[in-house]
Design a protein around this motif. Structure first.
Motif, PDB file in Angstrom:
ATOM      1  N   GLU B  10       0.825  -1.218   0.000  1.00  0.00           N
ATOM      2  CA  GLU B  10       0.000   0.000   0.000  1.00  0.00           C
ATOM      3  C   GLU B  10       0.855   1.262   0.000  1.00  0.00           C
ATOM      4  O   GLU B  10       0.376   2.330   0.359  1.00  0.00           O
ATOM      5  CB  GLU B  10      -0.922   0.002   1.221  1.00  0.00           C
ATOM      6  CG  GLU B  10      -2.101  -0.926   1.103  1.00  0.00           C
ATOM      7  CD  GLU B  10      -3.059  -0.506  -0.001  1.00  0.00           C
ATOM      8  OE1 GLU B  10      -3.234   0.705  -0.202  1.00  0.00           O
ATOM      9  OE2 GLU B  10      -3.609  -1.404  -0.668  1.00  0.00           O
ATOM     10  N   ARG B  13      -0.272   4.741  -1.354  1.00  0.00           N
ATOM     11  CA  ARG B  13      -1.185   5.508  -0.507  1.00  0.00           C
ATOM     12  C   ARG B  13      -0.397   6.380   0.484  1.00  0.00           C
ATOM     13  O   ARG B  13      -0.653   7.570   0.625  1.00  0.00           O
ATOM     14  CB  ARG B  13      -2.076   4.533   0.254  1.00  0.00           C
ATOM     15  CG  ARG B  13      -3.422   5.050   0.633  1.00  0.00           C
ATOM     16  CD  ARG B  13      -4.183   3.953   1.338  1.00  0.00           C
ATOM     17  NE  ARG B  13      -4.773   3.008   0.411  1.00  0.00           N
ATOM     18  CZ  ARG B  13      -5.940   3.207  -0.193  1.00  0.00           C
ATOM     19  NH1 ARG B  13      -6.623   4.304   0.042  1.00  0.00           N
ATOM     20  NH2 ARG B  13      -6.433   2.326  -1.022  1.00  0.00           N
ATOM     21  N   LEU B  14       0.588   5.721   1.134  1.00  0.00           N
ATOM     22  CA  LEU B  14       1.427   6.457   2.091  1.00  0.00           C
ATOM     23  C   LEU B  14       2.219   7.557   1.390  1.00  0.00           C
ATOM     24  O   LEU B  14       2.319   8.685   1.881  1.00  0.00           O
ATOM     25  CB  LEU B  14       2.397   5.505   2.790  1.00  0.00           C
ATOM     26  CG  LEU B  14       1.863   4.757   4.006  1.00  0.00           C
ATOM     27  CD1 LEU B  14       2.866   3.719   4.455  1.00  0.00           C
ATOM     28  CD2 LEU B  14       1.555   5.726   5.139  1.00  0.00           C
ATOM     29  N   SER B  16       1.483   9.146  -1.355  1.00  0.00           N
ATOM     30  CA  SER B  16       0.656  10.288  -1.759  1.00  0.00           C
ATOM     31  C   SER B  16       0.267  11.124  -0.536  1.00  0.00           C
ATOM     32  O   SER B  16       0.228  12.352  -0.598  1.00  0.00           O
ATOM     33  CB  SER B  16      -0.560   9.802  -2.550  1.00  0.00           C
ATOM     34  OG  SER B  16      -1.746  10.054  -1.874  1.00  0.00           O
ATOM     35  N   GLY B  17       0.002  10.445   0.601  1.00  0.00           N
ATOM     36  CA  GLY B  17      -0.279  11.194   1.827  1.00  0.00           C
ATOM     37  C   GLY B  17       0.902  12.032   2.251  1.00  0.00           C
ATOM     38  O   GLY B  17       0.767  13.204   2.607  1.00  0.00           O
ATOM     39  N   GLN B 168      -6.441  14.523   2.708  1.00  0.00           N
ATOM     40  CA  GLN B 168      -5.853  13.189   2.773  1.00  0.00           C
ATOM     41  C   GLN B 168      -4.337  13.265   2.933  1.00  0.00           C
ATOM     42  O   GLN B 168      -3.590  13.014   2.002  1.00  0.00           O
ATOM     43  CB  GLN B 168      -6.243  12.400   1.535  1.00  0.00           C
ATOM     44  CG  GLN B 168      -7.765  12.429   1.368  1.00  0.00           C
ATOM     45  CD  GLN B 168      -8.276  11.401   0.402  1.00  0.00           C
ATOM     46  OE1 GLN B 168      -7.520  10.854  -0.382  1.00  0.00           O
ATOM     47  NE2 GLN B 168      -9.571  11.135   0.457  1.00  0.00           N
ATOM     48  N   ASP B 169      -3.914  13.599   4.132  1.00  0.00           N
ATOM     49  CA  ASP B 169      -2.493  13.782   4.399  1.00  0.00           C
ATOM     50  C   ASP B 169      -1.864  12.474   4.880  1.00  0.00           C
ATOM     51  O   ASP B 169      -2.488  11.409   4.789  1.00  0.00           O
ATOM     52  CB  ASP B 169      -2.305  14.898   5.445  1.00  0.00           C
ATOM     53  CG  ASP B 169      -2.696  14.415   6.817  1.00  0.00           C
ATOM     54  OD1 ASP B 169      -3.616  13.577   6.900  1.00  0.00           O
ATOM     55  OD2 ASP B 169      -2.079  14.847   7.805  1.00  0.00           O
ATOM     56  N   LEU B 170      -0.649  12.564   5.385  1.00  0.00           N
ATOM     57  CA  LEU B 170       0.090  11.367   5.814  1.00  0.00           C
ATOM     58  C   LEU B 170      -0.634  10.614   6.930  1.00  0.00           C
ATOM     59  O   LEU B 170      -0.755   9.381   6.883  1.00  0.00           O
ATOM     60  CB  LEU B 170       1.494  11.786   6.270  1.00  0.00           C
ATOM     61  CG  LEU B 170       2.410  10.695   6.813  1.00  0.00           C
ATOM     62  CD1 LEU B 170       2.608   9.604   5.782  1.00  0.00           C
ATOM     63  CD2 LEU B 170       3.763  11.281   7.204  1.00  0.00           C
ATOM     64  N   TYR B 172      -3.800  10.689   7.613  1.00  0.00           N
ATOM     65  CA  TYR B 172      -5.001  10.097   7.030  1.00  0.00           C
ATOM     66  C   TYR B 172      -4.648   8.794   6.310  1.00  0.00           C
ATOM     67  O   TYR B 172      -5.356   7.790   6.452  1.00  0.00           O
ATOM     68  CB  TYR B 172      -5.650  11.090   6.061  1.00  0.00           C
ATOM     69  CG  TYR B 172      -6.789  10.473   5.284  1.00  0.00           C
ATOM     70  CD1 TYR B 172      -8.069  10.459   5.816  1.00  0.00           C
ATOM     71  CD2 TYR B 172      -6.571   9.882   4.043  1.00  0.00           C
ATOM     72  CE1 TYR B 172      -9.112   9.871   5.119  1.00  0.00           C
ATOM     73  CE2 TYR B 172      -7.600   9.296   3.342  1.00  0.00           C
ATOM     74  CZ  TYR B 172      -8.865   9.292   3.881  1.00  0.00           C
ATOM     75  OH  TYR B 172      -9.889   8.701   3.202  1.00  0.00           O
ATOM     76  N   ALA B 173      -3.542   8.809   5.549  1.00  0.00           N
ATOM     77  CA  ALA B 173      -3.130   7.617   4.804  1.00  0.00           C
ATOM     78  C   ALA B 173      -2.862   6.463   5.763  1.00  0.00           C
ATOM     79  O   ALA B 173      -3.337   5.343   5.552  1.00  0.00           O
ATOM     80  CB  ALA B 173      -1.891   7.924   3.970  1.00  0.00           C
ATOM     81  N   SER B 176      -6.110   5.219   7.169  1.00  0.00           N
ATOM     82  CA  SER B 176      -6.974   4.488   6.245  1.00  0.00           C
ATOM     83  C   SER B 176      -6.416   3.087   5.966  1.00  0.00           C
ATOM     84  O   SER B 176      -7.190   2.137   5.855  1.00  0.00           O
ATOM     85  CB  SER B 176      -7.170   5.272   4.945  1.00  0.00           C
ATOM     86  OG  SER B 176      -5.973   5.350   4.228  1.00  0.00           O
ATOM     87  N   ILE B 177      -5.091   2.948   5.880  1.00  0.00           N
ATOM     88  CA  ILE B 177      -4.516   1.604   5.714  1.00  0.00           C
ATOM     89  C   ILE B 177      -4.839   0.753   6.947  1.00  0.00           C
ATOM     90  O   ILE B 177      -5.232  -0.408   6.846  1.00  0.00           O
ATOM     91  CB  ILE B 177      -2.986   1.675   5.514  1.00  0.00           C
ATOM     92  CG1 ILE B 177      -2.672   2.394   4.207  1.00  0.00           C
ATOM     93  CG2 ILE B 177      -2.382   0.276   5.508  1.00  0.00           C
ATOM     94  CD1 ILE B 177      -1.201   2.605   3.969  1.00  0.00           C
TER      95      ILE B 177
END
Lengths: 213, 221
Positions: B10, B13-14, B16-17, B168-170, B172-173, B176-177
């Protein structure tokens, strides 16, 4: 906004106050203890303190609160959201307080220690009778400053579902469809709390200057 | 699949956060710094109205939690027909909020500069913006490097509040994971390590600036 809404704001304010208070009451002595470990260079432990302070200073409270709330139960430590909030705030503020206490210790004049030794005082005695009272005077303004930072950071615990003074404004807005009034009133309440602490800090600063060693 | 493998899979995702966090931090730090530097002069203005207006803005920001200010922008402004998306509200909030702190740090340092120095610069023909840019500001920045560095760390940490208004920052990432795969430990460890790394970089940068300041006989403030 209705009277019920106002009551909710007061409840939120109370939550913010008691959670912050517990964190302050625990964080100040913890910081003191850790700073002593650091300045007396206890092997291993003092390196751990350095690491803790550096990490604690850098970790956002939002991240820390989430981390504690979801991770601790995995290790069998069941923690409700209020405890997680208090622990997160305490861990955060203690790392800053460690530095405050340490600089108060380092700024203490060497000549007084020498004088105390010359009169035959033991280390424990002169620390308790000579150093600590003056360090307390010197550190207090910075400790109060850290309290204002703590209150300003405290809305972070909303992320794990604690309904504090900031979060409660969402609840009220969901009922009234008017988000602005509760946010403004909450803002004024924060300004009052922090304004009182800032006044206190200025007063303590003046007092510390007057008694400066 | 172990928890670390899930997190590794994932990683976009991280990443992009983390990118969002860095972008928000970078833009708002530069913005807050430039606006703060521009405000130092007016904060010491001779006009009472300007002074009182800026003073109340600076003091207001310093007594308000960051999240409440963001709430005002994000939930409060639509009442007046101004609708900002979460990103804009967050960026604006970070910049305007921390600008007040930067201005106050620089103003405090200006008060400690010797008056005679500004006067002799004026005697040499330095006035207005040129005086500030060439004579005053470099000294203020060198003198206050450690405090400004602390403020940078506060800006970085405050970006994480923005996940509460759905940016959707770090953090948040990581969160969410965690909730998608129920891997509670690893995503947060990575997030905290990244925040830590940025803070250490900031501290290293501050140390370099502070060293330069000491070389030039400044940096005692």
């Amino acid at each position: 906004m209705t009277a019920g809404g106002f009551q909710m704001l007061l409840d939120g304010a109370w939550t913010t106050i008691w959670i912050s208070l517990i964190a302050i009451v625990c964080g100040v002595p913890i910081g003191f203890g850790l700073s002593l470990i650091r300045v007396s260079r206890v092997p291993v432990l003092s390196q751990i303190v350095v690491l803790y302070v550096s990490l604690g200073r850098a970790t956002p409270l939002v991240t820390l609160a989430l981390f504690l709330f979801v991770t601790l139960p995995v290790f069998g430590i069941n923690i409700d959201k209020y405890t997680a909030g208090v622990v997160a705030l305490t861990l955060n503020t203690a790392s800053f307080n460690t530095e405050v206490w340490r600089s108060a210790y380092l700024a203490f004049p060497q000549s007084q220690i020498e004088a105390a030794r010359a009169t035959g005082m033991t280390r424990a005695l002169y620390f308790r009778r000579i150093m600590f009272p003056q360090m307390w005077f010197a550190a207090l303004p910075s400790l109060v400053n850290e309290m204002t930072l703590l209150i300003k950071a405290s809305p972070a615990i909303a992320v794990i579902g604690v309904v504090d003074l900031t979060r409660v404004t969402n609840r009220i807005a969901a009922q009234t469809y008017e988000p602005l009034p509760p946010i403004l009133i909450a803002g004024v309440m924060y300004i009052l709390f922090i304004g009182v602490l800032v006044r206190l800090q200025r007063h303590l600063e003046k007092r510390a200057e007057r008694y400066a060693p | 699949m172990t928890d670390w493998e899930i997190v590794l899979k994932e990683w976009p995702r991280l990443a992009s956060g983390f990118g969002t966090t860095l972008l928000l931090f970078g833009i708002s730090a530069v913005g807050a710094f430039l606006l703060g530097a521009l405000m130092v002069g007016p904060l010491r203005s001779r006009s009472k109205i300007v002074r009182i207006a800026l003073r109340s803005y600076v003091d207001g920001m310093r007594m308000l939690p960051f999240l409440i200010f963001v709430y005002l922008l994000f939930y409060g402004l639509p009442t007046f027909g101004v609708k900002l998306d979460a990103w804009t509200a967050g960026l604006l909030g970070l910049t305007v909020y921390h600008c007040a702190y930067v201005a106050e740090i620089l103003r405090g340092a200006w008060d400690q500069l010797p008056v005679g120095q500004t006067e002799s610069a004026q005697a040499h023909g330095y006035h207005g913006l040129r005086l500030i840019r060439r004579i005053v500001l470099p000294q203020l920045i060198l003198n206050t490097a450690p405090v400004l560095g602390n403020q940078l760390i506060y800006i970085l940490k405050d970006t994480s509040f923005l996940m509460i208004i759905t940016v959707q920052d770090l953090t948040y990432a990581a969160s969410s994971i965690q909730s998608m795969y129920f891997v509670p430990l690893e995503p947060f460890l990575i997030a905290m390590a990244l925040y830590w790394a940025i803070s250490l970089l900031i501290e290293g940068f501050v140390r370099v600036v502070h060293g330069t300041a000491k070389e030039r006989g400044l940096g005692h403030a």
